[in-house]
Design a protein around this motif. Structure first.
Motif, PDB file in Angstrom:
ATOM      1  N   SER A 171       1.264  -1.168  -0.340  1.00 41.70           N
ATOM      2  CA  SER A 171      -0.025  -0.134  -0.253  1.00 41.70           C
ATOM      3  C   SER A 171       0.613   1.754   0.187  1.00 41.70           C
ATOM      4  O   SER A 171       0.609   2.962  -0.210  1.00 41.70           O
ATOM      5  CB  SER A 171      -1.059  -0.006   1.571  1.00 41.70           C
ATOM      6  OG  SER A 171      -1.935  -1.049   1.390  1.00 41.70           O
ATOM      7  N   THR A 261      -9.244   1.714   4.726  1.00 39.22           N
ATOM      8  CA  THR A 261     -10.320   1.326   3.817  1.00 39.22           C
ATOM      9  C   THR A 261     -11.620   1.734   5.309  1.00 39.22           C
ATOM     10  O   THR A 261     -11.769   0.975   5.656  1.00 39.22           O
ATOM     11  CB  THR A 261     -10.252   0.161   3.204  1.00 39.22           C
ATOM     12  OG1 THR A 261     -10.071  -1.028   3.773  1.00 39.22           O
ATOM     13  CG2 THR A 261      -9.466   0.262   2.093  1.00 39.22           C
ATOM     14  N   GLU A 262     -12.499   1.831   4.612  1.00 42.08           N
ATOM     15  CA  GLU A 262     -13.908   2.560   5.253  1.00 42.08           C
ATOM     16  C   GLU A 262     -15.360   2.220   4.265  1.00 42.08           C
ATOM     17  O   GLU A 262     -15.206   3.272   3.153  1.00 42.08           O
ATOM     18  CB  GLU A 262     -13.785   3.354   6.096  1.00 42.08           C
ATOM     19  CG  GLU A 262     -15.215   3.885   6.970  1.00 42.08           C
ATOM     20  CD  GLU A 262     -15.139   2.472   7.617  1.00 42.08           C
ATOM     21  OE1 GLU A 262     -16.593   1.980   8.088  1.00 42.08           O
ATOM     22  OE2 GLU A 262     -14.311   1.934   8.351  1.00 42.08           O
ATOM     23  N   SER A 264     -14.458  -2.176   4.760  1.00 46.39           N
ATOM     24  CA  SER A 264     -13.845  -2.819   4.505  1.00 46.39           C
ATOM     25  C   SER A 264     -14.585  -4.330   4.486  1.00 46.39           C
ATOM     26  O   SER A 264     -15.301  -4.425   5.079  1.00 46.39           O
ATOM     27  CB  SER A 264     -12.304  -3.001   5.672  1.00 46.39           C
ATOM     28  OG  SER A 264     -11.675  -1.381   6.083  1.00 46.39           O
ATOM     29  N   CYS A 293     -10.185  -6.109   1.182  1.00 44.37           N
ATOM     30  CA  CYS A 293     -10.509  -4.643   0.196  1.00 44.37           C
ATOM     31  C   CYS A 293     -10.988  -3.571   0.230  1.00 44.37           C
ATOM     32  O   CYS A 293     -11.221  -3.631   2.213  1.00 44.37           O
ATOM     33  CB  CYS A 293     -11.557  -5.235  -0.694  1.00 44.37           C
ATOM     34  SG  CYS A 293     -13.044  -6.137  -0.780  1.00 44.37           S
ATOM     35  N   GLY A 294     -11.272  -2.802   0.179  1.00 42.18           N
ATOM     36  CA  GLY A 294     -12.132  -1.636   0.576  1.00 42.18           C
ATOM     37  C   GLY A 294     -12.257   0.013  -0.194  1.00 42.18           C
ATOM     38  O   GLY A 294     -11.335  -0.380  -0.743  1.00 42.18           O
ATOM     39  N   MET A 295     -13.237   0.520  -0.070  1.00 44.80           N
ATOM     40  CA  MET A 295     -13.160   1.769   0.019  1.00 44.80           C
ATOM     41  C   MET A 295     -11.700   2.441   0.847  1.00 44.80           C
ATOM     42  O   MET A 295     -12.250   2.303   2.126  1.00 44.80           O
ATOM     43  CB  MET A 295     -14.274   2.389   0.285  1.00 44.80           C
ATOM     44  CG  MET A 295     -15.668   1.493  -0.522  1.00 44.80           C
ATOM     45  SD  MET A 295     -15.386   1.633  -2.302  1.00 44.80           S
ATOM     46  CE  MET A 295     -15.544   3.254  -2.857  1.00 44.80           C
ATOM     47  N   VAL A 296     -11.281   3.612  -0.477  1.00 47.98           N
ATOM     48  CA  VAL A 296     -10.698   4.218   0.075  1.00 47.98           C
ATOM     49  C   VAL A 296     -10.942   5.333   1.491  1.00 47.98           C
ATOM     50  O   VAL A 296     -11.610   6.564   1.331  1.00 47.98           O
ATOM     51  CB  VAL A 296      -9.722   4.510  -0.679  1.00 47.98           C
ATOM     52  CG1 VAL A 296      -8.574   5.766  -0.256  1.00 47.98           C
ATOM     53  CG2 VAL A 296      -9.260   3.713  -1.825  1.00 47.98           C
ATOM     54  N   HIS A 297     -10.567   5.041   2.516  1.00 46.13           N
ATOM     55  CA  HIS A 297     -10.575   5.946   3.711  1.00 46.13           C
ATOM     56  C   HIS A 297     -10.792   8.009   3.089  1.00 46.13           C
ATOM     57  O   HIS A 297      -9.502   7.765   2.829  1.00 46.13           O
ATOM     58  CB  HIS A 297      -9.877   5.269   4.983  1.00 46.13           C
ATOM     59  CG  HIS A 297     -10.256   5.803   6.818  1.00 46.13           C
ATOM     60  ND1 HIS A 297     -10.554   7.107   6.666  1.00 46.13           N
ATOM     61  CD2 HIS A 297     -10.949   5.122   7.483  1.00 46.13           C
ATOM     62  CE1 HIS A 297     -11.250   7.317   7.675  1.00 46.13           C
ATOM     63  NE2 HIS A 297     -11.475   5.988   8.260  1.00 46.13           N
ATOM     64  N   PHE A 314     -12.058   2.660  -4.983  1.00 44.65           N
ATOM     65  CA  PHE A 314     -10.988   1.339  -3.763  1.00 44.65           C
ATOM     66  C   PHE A 314      -9.836   0.778  -3.934  1.00 44.65           C
ATOM     67  O   PHE A 314      -9.036   0.511  -4.647  1.00 44.65           O
ATOM     68  CB  PHE A 314     -12.115   0.684  -4.446  1.00 44.65           C
ATOM     69  CG  PHE A 314     -11.781  -0.020  -5.590  1.00 44.65           C
ATOM     70  CD1 PHE A 314     -10.790  -1.522  -6.578  1.00 44.65           C
ATOM     71  CD2 PHE A 314     -13.122   0.270  -7.519  1.00 44.65           C
ATOM     72  CE1 PHE A 314     -10.300  -1.136  -7.896  1.00 44.65           C
ATOM     73  CE2 PHE A 314     -12.498  -0.902  -7.671  1.00 44.65           C
ATOM     74  CZ  PHE A 314     -12.100  -1.310  -8.420  1.00 44.65           C
TER      75      PHE A 314
END
Length: 347
Positions: A171, A261-262, A264, A293-297, A314
């Motif tokens: 990351s 991520t949030e 996640s 995985c997840g949506m970028v915080h 994401f």
């Protein structure tokens, strides 16, 4: 003069002898007897002190001329005997098939990494690499892991010096690419989308066993644009799973937590060994975990200068050895680093 007479006699016999020598052994025996340190020619040259002073120059010149003539004849005969010497050992059989050296193979982890990168490139992503020795900001702070975050205790272990550690996830490349993107285009409305994957080695303080290692390979992805949603992430990873493990592969998301991520999720795929029926590998559940995985915080965007009100994105990450184990039916991650050519040669 007795010395010159002996010299001419030695010259005549030596030239005849060396001309008749037919083997390398005979040529070497001549050298030792005539030209060696205790040879006949050396003895004659040592007797020049017996010559009257007035004749020493002429006798010395003749001695050197004879020495050169004999040495030249010996060298020529030595070269000729070497060319004519029969080969030692058994003669090769030209009718036998040739013996080829085995070719090396690409390491299975490298094969898997190149395969994954190729799939992501087909989906519009660019492969980016970054340093394995990272600073604190890109490894933790930029990824929403401040100094008092519990995750720091789990990963802030391989410290080289002040502000230099071995990265704990790729990351860090995502953070560097976003930072570079903002410097080039700005983080506002005019910023173009980002789609990258970052493969490479990472390091964590894990105890080594059949499924864990302190040094392993990882590939992470990032997509940043306007109006990206969790549905985009889910569809993208489903496409990746089907391309990698077969068209019948099913995916599911399980809620999870990652600082960067949030919301996640953990990505599971239907077990590649039993196809969801239940087996020892999937512990009879029919599912195996692939990665996070997840949506970028929004905090990550804010730390790197991207307007979190305009952009969403994401991110995902998989352990390459883990996926390679699924694909190749390997039961122990340590086999990848034991350098056993019997194992590596199978791939």
């Amino acid at each position: 003069m007795a010395l010159l007479d002996e010299l001419e006699a030695l010259r005549t016999s030596a030239l005849q002898e060396i001309a008749a020598a037919e083997t390398a052994d005979a040529v070497e025996a001549f050298r030792v007897r005539v030209l060696g340190r205790s040879g006949l020619l050396k003895d004659l040259m040592a007797r020049i002190k017996e010559v009257p002073p007035a004749d020493k120059k002429a006798v010395g010149q003749r001695l050197n001329a004879v020495k050169t003539e004999i040495e030249t004849a010996w060298q020529e005969r030595k070269d000729a005997a070497g060319r004519a010497a029969p080969e030692s050992g058994p003669r090769p059989d030209p009718t036998l098939p040739g013996q080829t050296q085995p070719l090396g193979t690409i390491h299975p982890v490298t094969q898997a990494m190149e395969n994954f990168a190729g799939i992501f490139e087909k989906l519009g992503f660019t492969v980016r690499h970054g340093p394995e020795i990272e600073d604190i900001f890109h490894n933790f702070d930029a990824l929403n892991m401040p100094d008092d975050h519990p995750v720091r205790d789990q990963a802030d272990t391989f410290v080289l010096e002040d502000n230099a550690i071995l990265r704990s996830q790729t990351s860090t490349v995502q953070a560097r690419v976003m930072e570079e993107h903002v410097k080039r285009f700005g983080g506002g409305a005019d910023m173009p989308p980002i789609r990258i994957v970052s493969p490479g080695r990472v390091y964590r303080p894990d105890s080594v066993d059949a499924t864990h290692h302190y040094g392993f390979s990882q590939i992470e992805g990032l997509a940043v644009d306007r109006d990206i949603t969790m549905a985009d992430l889910k569809e993208f990873l489903a496409l990746f799973a089907r391309e990698t493990f077969g068209a019948e592969t099913v995916t599911r998301f399980r809620p999870s937590f990652f600082p960067f991520t949030e919301p996640s999720a953990e990505l599971d795929i239907s077990c590649v060994f039993c196809r969801g029926k239940g087996c020892r590998v999937c512990k009879q559940s029919g599912w195996v975990e692939l990665g996070g995985c997840g949506m970028v915080h929004p905090n990550v965007f804010d730390a790197l200068g991207i307007d979190s009100e305009l952009f969403t994105g994401f991110a995902f990450g998989f352990g390459i050895e883990r996926v390679a184990m699924f694909m190749l039916g390997i039961d122990d991650i340590r086999r990848f680093t034991e350098n056993d050519v019997r194992f590596l040669g199978q791939f």
